[in-house]
Write a protein that holds these residues in place. Structure first.
Motif, PDB file in Angstrom:
ATOM      1  N   ASP A  24       0.816  -1.214   0.000  1.00 37.00           N
ATOM      2  CA  ASP A  24       0.000   0.000   0.000  1.00 37.00           C
ATOM      3  C   ASP A  24       0.857   1.276   0.000  1.00 37.00           C
ATOM      4  OD1 ASP A  24      -2.400  -1.413  -0.080  1.00 37.00           O
ATOM      5  OD2 ASP A  24      -2.524  -1.551   2.103  1.00 37.00           O
ATOM      6  N   LEU A  25       2.172   1.155  -0.245  1.00 36.89           N
ATOM      7  CA  LEU A  25       3.041   2.320  -0.387  1.00 36.89           C
ATOM      8  C   LEU A  25       3.075   2.689  -1.863  1.00 36.89           C
ATOM      9  CD1 LEU A  25       6.008   1.195   1.912  1.00 36.89           C
ATOM     10  CD2 LEU A  25       4.137   2.757   2.493  1.00 36.89           C
ATOM     11  N   ASP A  26       3.073   3.994  -2.164  1.00 35.71           N
ATOM     12  CA  ASP A  26       3.023   4.388  -3.572  1.00 35.71           C
ATOM     13  C   ASP A  26       4.371   4.118  -4.258  1.00 35.71           C
ATOM     14  OD1 ASP A  26       4.759   6.750  -3.349  1.00 35.71           O
ATOM     15  OD2 ASP A  26       3.075   7.638  -2.241  1.00 35.71           O
ATOM     16  N   SER A  27       4.335   4.131  -5.578  1.00 36.34           N
ATOM     17  CA  SER A  27       5.492   3.740  -6.389  1.00 36.34           C
ATOM     18  C   SER A  27       6.680   4.687  -6.235  1.00 36.34           C
ATOM     19  CB  SER A  27       5.087   3.626  -7.861  1.00 36.34           C
ATOM     20  OG  SER A  27       4.587   4.873  -8.317  1.00 36.34           O
ATOM     21  N   SER A  28       6.492   5.878  -5.665  1.00 41.98           N
ATOM     22  CA  SER A  28       7.615   6.807  -5.474  1.00 41.98           C
ATOM     23  C   SER A  28       8.578   6.302  -4.393  1.00 41.98           C
ATOM     24  CB  SER A  28       7.096   8.200  -5.104  1.00 41.98           C
ATOM     25  OG  SER A  28       6.454   8.148  -3.838  1.00 41.98           O
ATOM     26  N   GLN A  29       8.194   5.291  -3.653  1.00 41.72           N
ATOM     27  CA  GLN A  29       9.025   4.781  -2.560  1.00 41.72           C
ATOM     28  C   GLN A  29       9.914   3.617  -2.983  1.00 41.72           C
ATOM     29  OE1 GLN A  29       8.005   5.154   1.208  1.00 41.72           O
ATOM     30  NE2 GLN A  29       6.471   6.732   0.875  1.00 41.72           N
ATOM     31  N   THR A  30       9.966   3.299  -4.258  1.00 41.67           N
ATOM     32  CA  THR A  30      10.773   2.168  -4.722  1.00 41.67           C
ATOM     33  C   THR A  30      12.254   2.372  -4.434  1.00 41.67           C
ATOM     34  OG1 THR A  30      10.875   3.087  -6.941  1.00 41.67           O
ATOM     35  CG2 THR A  30       9.188   1.422  -6.519  1.00 41.67           C
ATOM     36  N   SER A  31      12.741   3.606  -4.446  1.00 37.11           N
ATOM     37  CA  SER A  31      14.164   3.851  -4.175  1.00 37.11           C
ATOM     38  C   SER A  31      14.524   3.403  -2.756  1.00 37.11           C
ATOM     39  CB  SER A  31      14.499   5.326  -4.368  1.00 37.11           C
ATOM     40  OG  SER A  31      13.720   6.116  -3.482  1.00 37.11           O
ATOM     41  N   PHE A  32      13.608   3.554  -1.826  1.00 38.13           N
ATOM     42  CA  PHE A  32      13.830   3.108  -0.454  1.00 38.13           C
ATOM     43  C   PHE A  32      14.114   1.610  -0.422  1.00 38.13           C
ATOM     44  CE2 PHE A  32      12.084   1.689   3.664  1.00 38.13           C
ATOM     45  CZ  PHE A  32      12.915   2.399   4.510  1.00 38.13           C
ATOM     46  N   PHE A  33      13.341   0.849  -1.185  1.00 39.11           N
ATOM     47  CA  PHE A  33      13.520  -0.600  -1.235  1.00 39.11           C
ATOM     48  C   PHE A  33      14.804  -0.969  -1.970  1.00 39.11           C
ATOM     49  CE2 PHE A  33       8.954  -0.071  -0.619  1.00 39.11           C
ATOM     50  CZ  PHE A  33       8.714  -0.970   0.396  1.00 39.11           C
ATOM     51  N   ASN A  37      18.198  -3.334  -1.025  1.00 33.34           N
ATOM     52  CA  ASN A  37      18.317  -4.537  -1.867  1.00 33.34           C
ATOM     53  C   ASN A  37      17.140  -5.482  -1.650  1.00 33.34           C
ATOM     54  OD1 ASN A  37      20.733  -3.780  -3.084  1.00 33.34           O
ATOM     55  ND2 ASN A  37      21.922  -4.593  -1.347  1.00 33.34           N
ATOM     56  N   ILE A  38      15.959  -4.918  -1.532  1.00 32.29           N
ATOM     57  CA  ILE A  38      14.747  -5.714  -1.373  1.00 32.29           C
ATOM     58  C   ILE A  38      14.067  -5.798  -2.732  1.00 32.29           C
ATOM     59  CG2 ILE A  38      12.480  -5.852  -0.277  1.00 32.29           C
ATOM     60  CD1 ILE A  38      13.682  -4.245   2.045  1.00 32.29           C
ATOM     61  N   PRO A  39      13.890  -7.009  -3.248  1.00 32.36           N
ATOM     62  CA  PRO A  39      13.234  -7.139  -4.546  1.00 32.36           C
ATOM     63  C   PRO A  39      11.765  -6.728  -4.470  1.00 32.36           C
ATOM     64  CG  PRO A  39      13.730  -9.310  -3.612  1.00 32.36           C
ATOM     65  CD  PRO A  39      14.304  -8.294  -2.685  1.00 32.36           C
ATOM     66  N   THR A  40      11.378  -5.814  -5.355  1.00 32.91           N
ATOM     67  CA  THR A  40       9.996  -5.339  -5.395  1.00 32.91           C
ATOM     68  C   THR A  40       9.526  -5.260  -6.840  1.00 32.91           C
ATOM     69  OG1 THR A  40      10.677  -3.033  -5.530  1.00 32.91           O
ATOM     70  CG2 THR A  40      10.263  -3.913  -3.333  1.00 32.91           C
ATOM     71  N   LYS A  41       8.251  -5.050  -6.990  1.00 32.01           N
ATOM     72  CA  LYS A  41       7.670  -4.754  -8.296  1.00 32.01           C
ATOM     73  C   LYS A  41       6.513  -3.791  -8.084  1.00 32.01           C
ATOM     74  CE  LYS A  41       4.659  -8.795  -8.514  1.00 32.01           C
ATOM     75  NZ  LYS A  41       4.297  -9.993  -9.232  1.00 32.01           N
ATOM     76  N   GLY A  45       0.164   0.651  -9.286  1.00 30.78           N
ATOM     77  CA  GLY A  45       0.583   1.918  -8.698  1.00 30.78           C
ATOM     78  C   GLY A  45       1.126   1.828  -7.287  1.00 30.78           C
ATOM     79  N   THR A  46       1.217   0.612  -6.724  1.00 30.84           N
ATOM     80  CA  THR A  46       1.769   0.466  -5.376  1.00 30.84           C
ATOM     81  C   THR A  46       2.945  -0.505  -5.419  1.00 30.84           C
ATOM     82  OG1 THR A  46       0.245  -1.327  -4.835  1.00 30.84           O
ATOM     83  CG2 THR A  46      -0.435   0.911  -4.220  1.00 30.84           C
ATOM     84  N   VAL A  47       3.782  -0.423  -4.389  1.00 29.05           N
ATOM     85  CA  VAL A  47       4.962  -1.284  -4.304  1.00 29.05           C
ATOM     86  C   VAL A  47       4.552  -2.627  -3.717  1.00 29.05           C
ATOM     87  CG1 VAL A  47       7.253  -1.539  -3.286  1.00 29.05           C
ATOM     88  CG2 VAL A  47       6.445   0.720  -3.976  1.00 29.05           C
ATOM     89  N   GLU A  48       4.998  -3.669  -4.383  1.00 26.02           N
ATOM     90  CA  GLU A  48       4.736  -5.018  -3.890  1.00 26.02           C
ATOM     91  C   GLU A  48       6.081  -5.661  -3.565  1.00 26.02           C
ATOM     92  OE1 GLU A  48       2.923  -9.118  -5.642  1.00 26.02           O
ATOM     93  OE2 GLU A  48       1.827  -7.280  -6.084  1.00 26.02           O
ATOM     94  N   ILE A  49       6.238  -6.134  -2.331  1.00 24.14           N
ATOM     95  CA  ILE A  49       7.481  -6.772  -1.899  1.00 24.14           C
ATOM     96  C   ILE A  49       7.476  -8.219  -2.370  1.00 24.14           C
ATOM     97  CG2 ILE A  49       8.805  -7.560   0.109  1.00 24.14           C
ATOM     98  CD1 ILE A  49       7.851  -5.166   1.615  1.00 24.14           C
ATOM     99  N   ILE A  50       8.614  -8.616  -2.919  1.00 26.13           N
ATOM    100  CA  ILE A  50       8.757 -10.021  -3.280  1.00 26.13           C
ATOM    101  C   ILE A  50       9.100 -10.803  -2.006  1.00 26.13           C
ATOM    102  CG2 ILE A  50       9.975 -11.680  -4.746  1.00 26.13           C
ATOM    103  CD1 ILE A  50       8.381  -9.625  -6.336  1.00 26.13           C
ATOM    104  N   THR A  51      10.094 -10.357  -1.237  1.00 25.71           N
ATOM    105  CA  THR A  51      10.421 -10.976   0.045  1.00 25.71           C
ATOM    106  C   THR A  51      11.424 -10.110   0.803  1.00 25.71           C
ATOM    107  OG1 THR A  51      11.152 -12.963   1.176  1.00 25.71           O
ATOM    108  CG2 THR A  51      12.311 -12.431  -0.821  1.00 25.71           C
ATOM    109  N   LEU A  52      11.402 -10.177   2.114  1.00 27.36           N
ATOM    110  CA  LEU A  52      12.369  -9.504   2.981  1.00 27.36           C
ATOM    111  C   LEU A  52      12.661 -10.449   4.118  1.00 27.36           C
ATOM    112  CD1 LEU A  52      13.959  -7.092   4.227  1.00 27.36           C
ATOM    113  CD2 LEU A  52      11.832  -6.401   5.286  1.00 27.36           C
TER     114      LEU A  52
END
Length: 165
Positions: A24-33, A37-41, A45-52
């Protein structure tokens, strides 16, 4: 136990796994992930975590702590661990606190069984052993009646049954 957040510099007492899924975090936060080194997609329009994963024994970094706080995840728990129970001058192990009523009934039944066994072995009548003593005495008298000419009404019924068989 009470849930506790991951704090910076804390050594992880357990493995921490963030389940894959939408944050539920918007796509502008992808740099944080990406810094972590957290794989996301990006999904709708929201960030989806692959795993952490933070492994047990790893120190929690500031980025991981902030991310877990943003996601509302409190991965660790803290509380009191009972080592001993003290009651009226006696010290018990903490398993005493986990006993249920069924456990107490089972322990009582074992005690009654031991008293009964001892009473029967010593031929000492107790409330627990008396029914067994009466049944054993009845069996002995019945055996004598079957082998001799002596008889009584209950023995006659058994003799009739044995003749039929």
């Amino acid at each position: 136990m009470v849930g506790a957040p991951a704090r910076v510099g804390l050594v992880a007492p357990v493995d921490v796994v963030v389940p894959p899924g939408n944050t539920d975090l918007d796509s502008s936060q992808t740099s944080f992930f990406q810094v972590l080194n957290i794989p996301t997609k990006i999904n709708k329009g929201t960030v989806e975590i692959i795993t952490l994963l933070i492994k047990k024994g790893d120190k929690v970094g500031s980025s991981e702590a902030v991310l877990l706080a943003k996601l509302g995840i409190r991965p660790f728990s803290y509380g009191l661990v009972v080592l001993y129970v003290y009651d009226n001058g006696t010290v018990f192990s903490p398993e005493v606190l986990d006993m249920t009523e069924d456990d107490l009934v089972a322990k009582f039944a074992v005690g009654v069984s031991m008293v009964t066994s001892l009473s029967l072995a010593l031929s000492y009548p107790t409330l627990a052993a008396a029914p067994h003593m009466f049944i054993n005495a009845y069996k002995n008298v019945l055996a004598i009646a079957l082998e001799t000419e002596y008889s009584f009404p209950q023995a006659d019924k058994v003799k009739e049954y044995l003749v039929l068989v």
